[in-house]
Enzyme design. Structure first.
Site, mmCIF file in Angstrom:
data_model
loop_
_atom_site.group_PDB
_atom_site.id
_atom_site.type_symbol
_atom_site.label_atom_id
_atom_site.label_comp_id
_atom_site.label_asym_id
_atom_site.label_seq_id
_atom_site.Cartn_x
_atom_site.Cartn_y
_atom_site.Cartn_z
ATOM 1 C CD GLU A 1 -1.794 2.241 1.864
ATOM 2 O OE1 GLU A 1 -1.434 3.224 1.158
ATOM 3 O OE2 GLU A 1 -1.951 2.305 3.084
ATOM 4 C CB CYS B 1 -1.362 7.300 1.629
ATOM 5 S SG CYS B 1 -2.527 6.191 2.458
#
Length: 476
Positions: free
Chosen positions: A246, A280
């Site tokens: 990720e 993010c």
């Protein structure tokens, strides 16, 4: 308020001869000393994890789920204590830290439920034959979590691994270790067998270079920058070890001409400054239809400039400091590069105050494509607002970067929504909301934002192997 910092290996806490400081980013004061794992500690963790896997993989899913739920309940009961530690080491406002504790508990609770739903299947076959598909835990997991969410990020990986029946060695962030420490405490008190969950800190490259090549490590799970993710993926590939990545994003926000301008602008400005933009999935590149560009920008700038910046322990603070000192010059450089390229700095753009790692909420408009910030995620409280002539132009701009983690859009037109679902290149697309994921939804990216998913029914897939069994009644 701040926990004793130790490694956790084989069910026991330990110190080491070497340690490193943990600093409060709001005050720049040292608040703890974190032990530094040596090779012997890592080897002990590997041995413990191997033994832990042999026991935990044979534990009934119902019993695994019960243990995870007990740990989640402990975290919920200690919400305030844990939140204070997170705010001290990370700087985020205390209400956001409290929410993070609950979010982490929710990840564990969802994964506990999924632990009992790792179904296989029976495939219809010819007479005298039987095909069955079995999902089995993959083995020892080497996991690496980032500093921006000290508890919820480790929770994703620990929850997935333990629910699937794996053991795990977690290297949590050295700058924000308290969240992982509290998770491990909770699981130890919940009765998790020794060796199933191990926690180490140290020099990141030394730990990854030692753990990943080991034959007992069957999965590498990482959340962090794309550059580091590529390196770890390359290292794992040399040993044919699968990875769950990720990685970074650079989230676009498409604001169509039919939306409620004020609501979209205010919610966008508030969400952008959450966690000081160190997310993010943080909305960063706003592509706004030219017919509403001026009004949207005015409202957005007004709300961004009004953001209350300060020590996260203080009442009413909406945005704390950046998590570490190196982020201040990095953001300053991005702003100056954009300004030199012709962008307009509508508010902010510089360090905030003289003590702590604070940065002003910043809004840039009319930023040229060649400015660094149009290709590089700022990972800070900087928003870019550019006009677009139509939806196609907005989609083209949204897809123009190599990242594809999260994307957002504001519109009430069904045809626009359907078109963006088909064409916006992200793993998570949110319409009329700036929430990117929930425990019950799969989360992950496309392109350079990684692969694999955490959360949802898909979340345990990476932590399991699929075995096909062909049983014939006759010996061929």
């Amino acid at each position: 308020m701040y926990p004793n910092l130790e490694l956790f290996i084989g069910g026991k806490w330990r110190k080491t001869a070497r340690d490193m400081p943990v600093v409060n980013p709001a005050t720049e004061e040292e608040i703890g000393r974190l032990p530094h794992a040596e090779k012997k500690d890592l080897d002990d963790a590997l041995e413990a994890a191997e033994k832990g896997f042999q026991l935990w993989s044979k534990t009934a899913p119902r019993d695994r789920a019960d243990t995870i739920l007990r740990a989640a309940a402990i975290l919920r009961a200690r919400q305030d204590e844990i939140a204070l530690a997170i705010t001290a080491e990370h700087g985020k406002p205390l209400p956001q830290a409290r929410q993070e504790v609950i979010r982490g508990a929710e990840f564990f609770e969802w994964d506990a439920g999924e632990a009992m739903r790792t179904y296989g299947r029976v495939i219809p076959a010819a007479r005298g034959q039987k095909f069955t598909v079995h999902h089995q835990p993959i083995g020892v997991v080497a996991a690496f979590s980032p500093w921006n969410f000290p508890l919820s990020q480790p929770a994703r990986k620990i929850g997935g691994a333990l629910a699937a029946g794996c053991s795990i060695i977690l290297k949590a962030a050295e700058e924000t270790p308290a969240g992982a420490i509290h998770i491990v405490r909770a699981f130890a008190e919940a009765g998790l067998p020794a060796g199933v969950l191990n926690l180490v800190f140290g020099t990141p490259s030394e730990i990854s270079d030692h753990l990943i090549p080991q034959s007992s490590v069957r999965l590498v799970a990482f959340t962090g920058s794309t550059a580091v993710g590529r390196h770890l993926t390359t290292l794992a590939a040399q040993h044919m070890t699968p990875v769950l990545m990720e990685l970074g994003g650079h989230a676009p926000v498409i604001v169509c001409e039919d939306t409620d301008v004020e609501k979209a602008a205010i919610s966008g400005a508030m969400r952008k400054m959450r966690n000081a933009g160190q997310v993010c999935t943080s909305p960063t590149r706003f592509f706004v239809h030219e017919s509403i560009f001026d009004s949207f920008t005015e409202k957005f700038v007004e709300r961004a400039a009004a953001t209350v910046v300060g020590n996260g322990m203080d009442d009413g603070v909406e945005m704390g400091p950046l998590a570490n000192e190196r982020r201040v010059p990095a953001l300053t450089q991005q702003v100056e590069n954009a300004r030199a390229a012709g962008a307009e700095v509508r508010t902010g753009g510089a360090r905030h105050g003289t003590t702590g790692y604070f940065f002003q909420p910043t809004v840039l408009t009319n930023v040229p494509d060649h400015a660094h910030i149009m290709q590089e995620e700022p990972f800070g409280p900087i928003a870019v607002i550019n006009p677009v002539s139509c939806l196609e132009n907005a989609i083209q701009q949204a897809n123009s970067v190599p990242y594809g983690l999260a994307g957002y859009a504001f519109t009430n037109r069904a045809d626009y929504i359907d078109h963006m679902i088909d064409t916006v290149e992200v793993g998570n697309l949110s319409i009329n909301t700036l929430e990117a994921s929930m425990p019950e939804t799969p989360f992950g990216g496309v392109k350079s934002s990684g692969y694999g998913r955490e959360g949802g029914t898909e979340g345990l897939d990476n932590y399991m192997t699929i075995k096909n069994v062909w049983h014939s009644a006759d010996i061929a």
